[in-house]
Scaffold this active site. Structure first.
Site, PDB file in Angstrom:
ATOM      1  N   TYR A   1     -20.079  -5.571  -0.047  1.00  0.00           N
ATOM      2  CA  TYR A   1     -20.329  -4.276  -0.701  1.00  0.00           C
ATOM      3  C   TYR A   1     -21.159  -4.404  -1.970  1.00  0.00           C
ATOM      4  O   TYR A   1     -21.364  -3.415  -2.670  1.00  0.00           O
ATOM      5  CB  TYR A   1     -18.991  -3.568  -0.978  1.00  0.00           C
ATOM      6  CG  TYR A   1     -18.380  -3.059   0.306  1.00  0.00           C
ATOM      7  CD1 TYR A   1     -17.861  -3.951   1.226  1.00  0.00           C
ATOM      8  CD2 TYR A   1     -18.347  -1.705   0.604  1.00  0.00           C
ATOM      9  CE1 TYR A   1     -17.319  -3.510   2.413  1.00  0.00           C
ATOM     10  CE2 TYR A   1     -17.810  -1.261   1.790  1.00  0.00           C
ATOM     11  CZ  TYR A   1     -17.296  -2.164   2.695  1.00  0.00           C
ATOM     12  OH  TYR A   1     -16.765  -1.725   3.870  1.00  0.00           O
TER      13      TYR A   1
ATOM     14  N   LYS B   1     -11.620 -15.329   7.383  1.00  0.00           N
ATOM     15  CA  LYS B   1     -12.306 -15.898   8.551  1.00  0.00           C
ATOM     16  C   LYS B   1     -12.907 -17.223   8.106  1.00  0.00           C
ATOM     17  O   LYS B   1     -14.103 -17.488   8.288  1.00  0.00           O
ATOM     18  CB  LYS B   1     -13.375 -14.890   9.026  1.00  0.00           C
ATOM     19  CG  LYS B   1     -14.012 -15.206  10.365  1.00  0.00           C
ATOM     20  CD  LYS B   1     -13.139 -14.874  11.553  1.00  0.00           C
ATOM     21  CE  LYS B   1     -13.848 -15.282  12.843  1.00  0.00           C
ATOM     22  NZ  LYS B   1     -12.981 -15.226  14.027  1.00  0.00           N
TER      23      LYS B   1
ATOM     24  N   ASP C   1      -9.636 -11.419  13.020  1.00  0.00           N
ATOM     25  CA  ASP C   1      -9.606 -10.903  14.402  1.00  0.00           C
ATOM     26  C   ASP C   1      -8.189 -10.965  14.973  1.00  0.00           C
ATOM     27  O   ASP C   1      -7.714 -10.013  15.610  1.00  0.00           O
ATOM     28  CB  ASP C   1     -10.620 -11.640  15.295  1.00  0.00           C
ATOM     29  CG  ASP C   1     -10.711 -13.130  15.022  1.00  0.00           C
ATOM     30  OD1 ASP C   1     -10.012 -13.621  14.108  1.00  0.00           O
ATOM     31  OD2 ASP C   1     -11.482 -13.818  15.711  1.00  0.00           O
TER      32      ASP C   1
ATOM     33  N   ASP D   1     -11.375  -2.871   4.514  1.00  0.00           N
ATOM     34  CA  ASP D   1     -11.858  -1.534   4.882  1.00  0.00           C
ATOM     35  C   ASP D   1     -11.611  -1.274   6.367  1.00  0.00           C
ATOM     36  O   ASP D   1     -11.062  -0.247   6.761  1.00  0.00           O
ATOM     37  CB  ASP D   1     -13.354  -1.445   4.548  1.00  0.00           C
ATOM     38  CG  ASP D   1     -13.876  -0.020   4.611  1.00  0.00           C
ATOM     39  OD1 ASP D   1     -13.053   0.926   4.677  1.00  0.00           O
ATOM     40  OD2 ASP D   1     -15.107   0.154   4.594  1.00  0.00           O
TER      41      ASP D   1
ATOM     42  N   ASP E   1      -8.527   1.325   8.413  1.00  0.00           N
ATOM     43  CA  ASP E   1      -8.709   2.420   9.381  1.00  0.00           C
ATOM     44  C   ASP E   1      -7.921   2.133  10.664  1.00  0.00           C
ATOM     45  O   ASP E   1      -7.342   3.040  11.268  1.00  0.00           O
ATOM     46  CB  ASP E   1     -10.188   2.623   9.725  1.00  0.00           C
ATOM     47  CG  ASP E   1     -10.924   3.484   8.694  1.00  0.00           C
ATOM     48  OD1 ASP E   1     -10.483   3.514   7.532  1.00  0.00           O
ATOM     49  OD2 ASP E   1     -11.931   4.125   9.044  1.00  0.00           O
TER      50      ASP E   1
HETATM   51 MG    MG Z   1     -13.451   3.090   5.140  1.00  0.00          MG
END
Ligand code: MG
Ligand code: NAI
Length: 336
Positions: free
Chosen positions: A123, A174, A207, A231, A235
């Site tokens: 980001y 990861k 994962d 992030d 969700d």
């Molecule tokens: Mg989001």
């Protein structure tokens, strides 16, 4: 006098944030609201997505409630930068807290907290492309990893009394593919863990974490993740407990500024229809009340949301017919 800055933003932010204001003022009549602008509509009107006046209002308030903003649909628009990313960076709100808790009996009894690093990773938005090869830089630092890890372990400890199991932090990474960047995040987090011997620690590749979150979500407590993984997984977790209509978040740092927002975006597909689920915004308001030391009012708000749901007032995304305003009325009724 407690001052809360409201930034509705775009799309359904304009619908759920004013309703949250109504609920908060019912709970805490001494709250004073200031209103500030941000987002795409603001940018088109004023040329600024995040005006100086908004930064000032956020800096002065005891807490800020942010709705959502819309990104330009056709990629980058000169001068437009996401207001929420700017706010997180400007006030160094380095930890993003995203709790997910089941509200309805037919959801798995999930009760977990994602602690997402909020200032770096992918980001930082440093991309380059010559049209054939496109690169994105991803920054992981010891400092940012360490301070967000402390937040995760601190919350694991503080959540423990309300849970019947020992506190657990799951470090998400990861490092098998990204041994330098994710490897740093991982090793710093494991170091911080040593200062919290009462908190169990484990690690999961991102994962595998996605798989376990679907298969056995109730085994988790606190998940600590770098920015992008946090992030995406938040969700996914939202989907386990009813969707983006019900998941709140907080952006916190070491300063006095704290910013609370639903995890969802501006939802252009339903904006303007009056059907957005305001629970995510209400629960963000409850997190703000907790932050302000108004735990009793926060609990009353959470209980009123449950009461409204159990009385059969289900917003559309939860399978019912209650409009944004109807659901708000049901919560206000439960509060009275
Ligand atoms: Mg989001
Ligand atoms: P979104 O979260 O806005 O919507 C995803 C899906 O969930 C849509 O089908 C939407 O109708 C549904 N949904 C979301 N919140 C809901 C609610 N409260 N009640 C009922 N249904 C709800 O994500 P999307 O569509 O990917 O992004 C839309 C815009 O929002 C984009 O411009 C994006 O950049 C922006 N966005 C802004 C964020 C922020 O300001 N913090 C966060 C995420 C996205």
């Amino acid at each position: 006098m407690t001052e809360i800055c409201l930034i509705p933003g775009d799309g359904i932010g304009q619908e759920v944030i004013p309703e949250t204001g109504r609920v908060l003022i019912r709970l805490c009549p001494d709250i004073r609201f200031t209103y500030a602008e941000a987002g795409w509509a603001c940018f088109r009107r004023t040329g600024k997505a995040l005006p100086e006046a908004t930064l000032l209002a956020v800096a002065q308030a005891d807490a800020t409630l942010f709705g959502a903003t819309q990104s330009p649909t056709d990629g980058r628009v000169g001068g437009y930068r996401s207001p929420i990313l700017q706010l997180r960076r400007h006030f160094d709100l380095y930890a993003n807290l995203r709790p997910a808790k089941a509200l309805l009996p037919y959801h798995p009894p999930v009760d977990l907290l994602i602690v997402r690093e909020n200032t770096e990773g992918l980001y930082i938005r440093e991309e380059e492309s010559d049209g054939e090869i496109a690169l994105a830089h991803r920054r992981i630092t010891r400092r940012a990893s360490e301070r967000v890890a402390r937040v995760a372990f601190w919350y694991a400890r503080s959540r423990a009394p309300q849970r019947d199991r020992p506190p657990l932090v799951t470090i998400i990474h990861k490092a098998n593919v990204l041994p330098l960047t994710d490897g740093l995040f991982r090793s710093v987090a494991l170091n911080v863990a040593q200062q919290y011997p009462d908190v169990q620690v484990e690690e999961l590749l991102v994962d595998a974490a996605a798989m376990w979150l679907v298969k056995d979500p109730t085994r988790f407590d606190v998940l600590l993740a770098p920015n992008l993984y946090g992030d995406i997984l938040s969700d996914l977790v939202a989907g386990l407990v009813g969707g983006l209509g019900v998941t709140p978040s907080a952006n916190v740092g070491d300063g006095r500024v704290a910013l609370f927002e639903p995890v969802h975006g501006s939802a252009p597909d339903i904006a303007g229809e009056g059907v957005a689920n305001p629970i995510a915004a209400f629960l963000s308001g409850a997190m703000a009340l907790d932050h302000l030391g108004r735990e009793e009012e926060a609990l009353r708000l959470r209980n009123a949301i449950l009461a409204a749901l159990h009385a059969g007032h289900l917003p559309r995304d939860l399978g019912g017919h209650a409009s944004t305003i109807e659901f708000t009325e049901a919560v206000l009724l439960a509060l009275s």
